[in-house]
Design an enzyme around this catalytic site. Structure first.
Site, PDB file in Angstrom:
ATOM      1  N   ARG A 137       1.051  -1.287  -0.134  1.00  0.00           N
ATOM      2  CA  ARG A 137      -0.115   0.154   0.055  1.00  0.00           C
ATOM      3  C   ARG A 137       0.915   1.346   0.057  1.00  0.00           C
ATOM      4  O   ARG A 137       2.072   1.458   0.779  1.00  0.00           O
ATOM      5  CB  ARG A 137      -0.925   0.133   1.141  1.00  0.00           C
ATOM      6  CG  ARG A 137      -1.997  -1.130   1.060  1.00  0.00           C
ATOM      7  CD  ARG A 137      -3.160  -0.997   1.881  1.00  0.00           C
ATOM      8  NE  ARG A 137      -3.995  -1.971   1.742  1.00  0.00           N
ATOM      9  CZ  ARG A 137      -5.101  -2.160   0.728  1.00  0.00           C
ATOM     10  NH1 ARG A 137      -4.969  -0.829  -0.114  1.00  0.00           N
ATOM     11  NH2 ARG A 137      -5.745  -3.177   0.622  1.00  0.00           N
ATOM     12  N   ASP A 138       0.325   2.432  -0.820  1.00  0.00           N
ATOM     13  CA  ASP A 138       1.102   3.339  -0.810  1.00  0.00           C
ATOM     14  C   ASP A 138       0.981   4.395   0.570  1.00  0.00           C
ATOM     15  O   ASP A 138       0.075   4.242   1.069  1.00  0.00           O
ATOM     16  CB  ASP A 138       0.535   4.339  -1.890  1.00  0.00           C
ATOM     17  CG  ASP A 138       1.495   5.377  -2.141  1.00  0.00           C
ATOM     18  OD1 ASP A 138       2.149   5.790  -3.385  1.00  0.00           O
ATOM     19  OD2 ASP A 138       1.759   6.451  -1.500  1.00  0.00           O
ATOM     20  N   ILE A 139       2.185   4.785   1.000  1.00  0.00           N
ATOM     21  CA  ILE A 139       2.271   5.583   2.440  1.00  0.00           C
ATOM     22  C   ILE A 139       1.248   6.715   2.311  1.00  0.00           C
ATOM     23  O   ILE A 139       0.856   7.137   3.391  1.00  0.00           O
ATOM     24  CB  ILE A 139       3.584   5.739   2.586  1.00  0.00           C
ATOM     25  CG1 ILE A 139       3.768   5.937   4.246  1.00  0.00           C
ATOM     26  CG2 ILE A 139       3.980   6.910   1.785  1.00  0.00           C
ATOM     27  CD1 ILE A 139       5.442   6.126   4.794  1.00  0.00           C
ATOM     28  N   ASN A 141       4.957   6.848 -13.511  1.00  0.00           N
ATOM     29  CA  ASN A 141       5.695   7.654 -13.861  1.00  0.00           C
ATOM     30  C   ASN A 141       7.025   7.288 -13.956  1.00  0.00           C
ATOM     31  O   ASN A 141       7.532   6.551 -13.649  1.00  0.00           O
ATOM     32  CB  ASN A 141       5.717   8.745 -12.541  1.00  0.00           C
ATOM     33  CG  ASN A 141       4.166   9.196 -12.135  1.00  0.00           C
ATOM     34  OD1 ASN A 141       3.303   9.589 -13.164  1.00  0.00           O
ATOM     35  ND2 ASN A 141       3.942   9.021 -10.926  1.00  0.00           N
ATOM     36  N   GLU A 191       9.063   9.936  -8.380  1.00  0.00           N
ATOM     37  CA  GLU A 191       9.742  10.531  -7.064  1.00  0.00           C
ATOM     38  C   GLU A 191      10.610   9.361  -6.711  1.00  0.00           C
ATOM     39  O   GLU A 191      11.853   9.536  -6.102  1.00  0.00           O
ATOM     40  CB  GLU A 191       8.420  10.561  -6.055  1.00  0.00           C
ATOM     41  CG  GLU A 191       8.812  10.659  -4.605  1.00  0.00           C
ATOM     42  CD  GLU A 191       7.916  10.548  -3.424  1.00  0.00           C
ATOM     43  OE1 GLU A 191       8.034  10.149  -2.385  1.00  0.00           O
ATOM     44  OE2 GLU A 191       6.693  10.729  -3.999  1.00  0.00           O
ATOM     45  N   VAL A 192      10.210   8.134  -7.057  1.00  0.00           N
ATOM     46  CA  VAL A 192      11.275   7.039  -6.457  1.00  0.00           C
ATOM     47  C   VAL A 192      11.632   6.230  -7.720  1.00  0.00           C
ATOM     48  O   VAL A 192      10.853   5.800  -8.568  1.00  0.00           O
ATOM     49  CB  VAL A 192      10.244   5.708  -5.787  1.00  0.00           C
ATOM     50  CG1 VAL A 192      11.161   4.706  -5.109  1.00  0.00           C
ATOM     51  CG2 VAL A 192       9.783   6.691  -4.316  1.00  0.00           C
ATOM     52  N   HIS A 216       7.418   1.161 -10.694  1.00  0.00           N
ATOM     53  CA  HIS A 216       6.378   0.934 -10.130  1.00  0.00           C
ATOM     54  C   HIS A 216       5.087   1.349 -10.822  1.00  0.00           C
ATOM     55  O   HIS A 216       5.079   2.162 -11.251  1.00  0.00           O
ATOM     56  CB  HIS A 216       6.249   1.329  -8.404  1.00  0.00           C
ATOM     57  CG  HIS A 216       6.558   2.716  -8.307  1.00  0.00           C
ATOM     58  ND1 HIS A 216       7.732   3.323  -8.565  1.00  0.00           N
ATOM     59  CD2 HIS A 216       5.730   3.982  -8.297  1.00  0.00           C
ATOM     60  CE1 HIS A 216       7.732   4.626  -8.700  1.00  0.00           C
ATOM     61  NE2 HIS A 216       6.326   5.028  -8.512  1.00  0.00           N
ATOM     62  N   MET A 217       3.910   0.169 -10.549  1.00  0.00           N
ATOM     63  CA  MET A 217       2.679   0.757 -11.028  1.00  0.00           C
ATOM     64  C   MET A 217       1.981   1.023  -9.877  1.00  0.00           C
ATOM     65  O   MET A 217       1.997   0.403  -9.013  1.00  0.00           O
ATOM     66  CB  MET A 217       2.008  -0.427 -11.914  1.00  0.00           C
ATOM     67  CG  MET A 217       2.633  -0.988 -13.101  1.00  0.00           C
ATOM     68  SD  MET A 217       2.585   0.326 -14.609  1.00  0.00           S
ATOM     69  CE  MET A 217       0.952   0.799 -14.500  1.00  0.00           C
ATOM     70  N   HIS A 218       1.330   2.161 -10.145  1.00  0.00           N
ATOM     71  CA  HIS A 218       0.307   2.560  -8.995  1.00  0.00           C
ATOM     72  C   HIS A 218      -0.941   1.983  -9.629  1.00  0.00           C
ATOM     73  O   HIS A 218      -1.499   2.322 -10.529  1.00  0.00           O
ATOM     74  CB  HIS A 218      -0.065   4.115  -9.172  1.00  0.00           C
ATOM     75  CG  HIS A 218       1.322   4.883  -8.817  1.00  0.00           C
ATOM     76  ND1 HIS A 218       1.225   5.504  -7.562  1.00  0.00           N
ATOM     77  CD2 HIS A 218       2.200   5.330  -9.346  1.00  0.00           C
ATOM     78  CE1 HIS A 218       2.329   6.222  -7.599  1.00  0.00           C
ATOM     79  NE2 HIS A 218       3.412   6.111  -8.628  1.00  0.00           N
TER      80      HIS A 218
END
Ligand code: 5GP
Length: 125
Positions: free
Chosen positions: A34-36, A95, A103-104, A108-110
């Site tokens: 889970r995204d923070i 992104n 950002e990171v 990664h896929m959101h």
């Protein structure tokens, strides 16, 4: 070398167990958590365990097994969280780089779901 990987990025630290995460799926080649700072009721990040910076890096250099495992895992998560029930859908975002506002620097896929996402992008300038 277009794909220089920084192993001090936050997701590399999560993969090494140096930072805790709220795990949703953990397979041979893929981790989902889970995204923070969630931007929707459901906001899950799916990452390969290998050192890939962006989606194109992953697509160009990952093995067939890594690629299959990544997308199969993502597909199972979408079913498990039930976001496509009644055709409500979801949004996937990847992104990349400065213009993509990544950002990171670990691919990664959101997965975003649970509310209408609004327009995809607004053209500026
Ligand atoms: P990006 O802008 O790179 O596509 O998205 C990075 C995402 O990682 C952001 O949505 C941000 O909230 C999330 N994030 C940053 N640091 C952490 C962390 O330590 N743990 C978790 N679970 N998510 C993080």
């Amino acid at each position: 070398m277009p794909y220089a990987y920084d192993d001090q990025n936050i997701f590399a630290k999560i993969l090494r167990g140096e930072i805790p995460n709220s795990t949703v799926a953990d397979t041979e080649h893929t981790l989902a958590f889970r995204d923070i700072a969630p931007k929707a009721p459901e906001h899950i990040l799916v990452i390969p365990k290998g050192p890939y910076v962006t989606a194109d890096h992953f697509a160009n250099e990952a093995s067939e097994a890594e690629i299959a495992d990544f997308w199969r895992t993502l597909g199972k998560i979408v079913i498990e969280i039930g976001v496509d029930e009644e055709g409500k859908g979801h949004r996937l975002i990847a992104n990349a780089g400065v213009d993509g506002v990544q950002e990171v620097p670990h691919f990664h896929m959101h997965i975003l779901a649970g509310r209408p996402m609004g327009p995809m992008l607004l053209m500026r300038d």
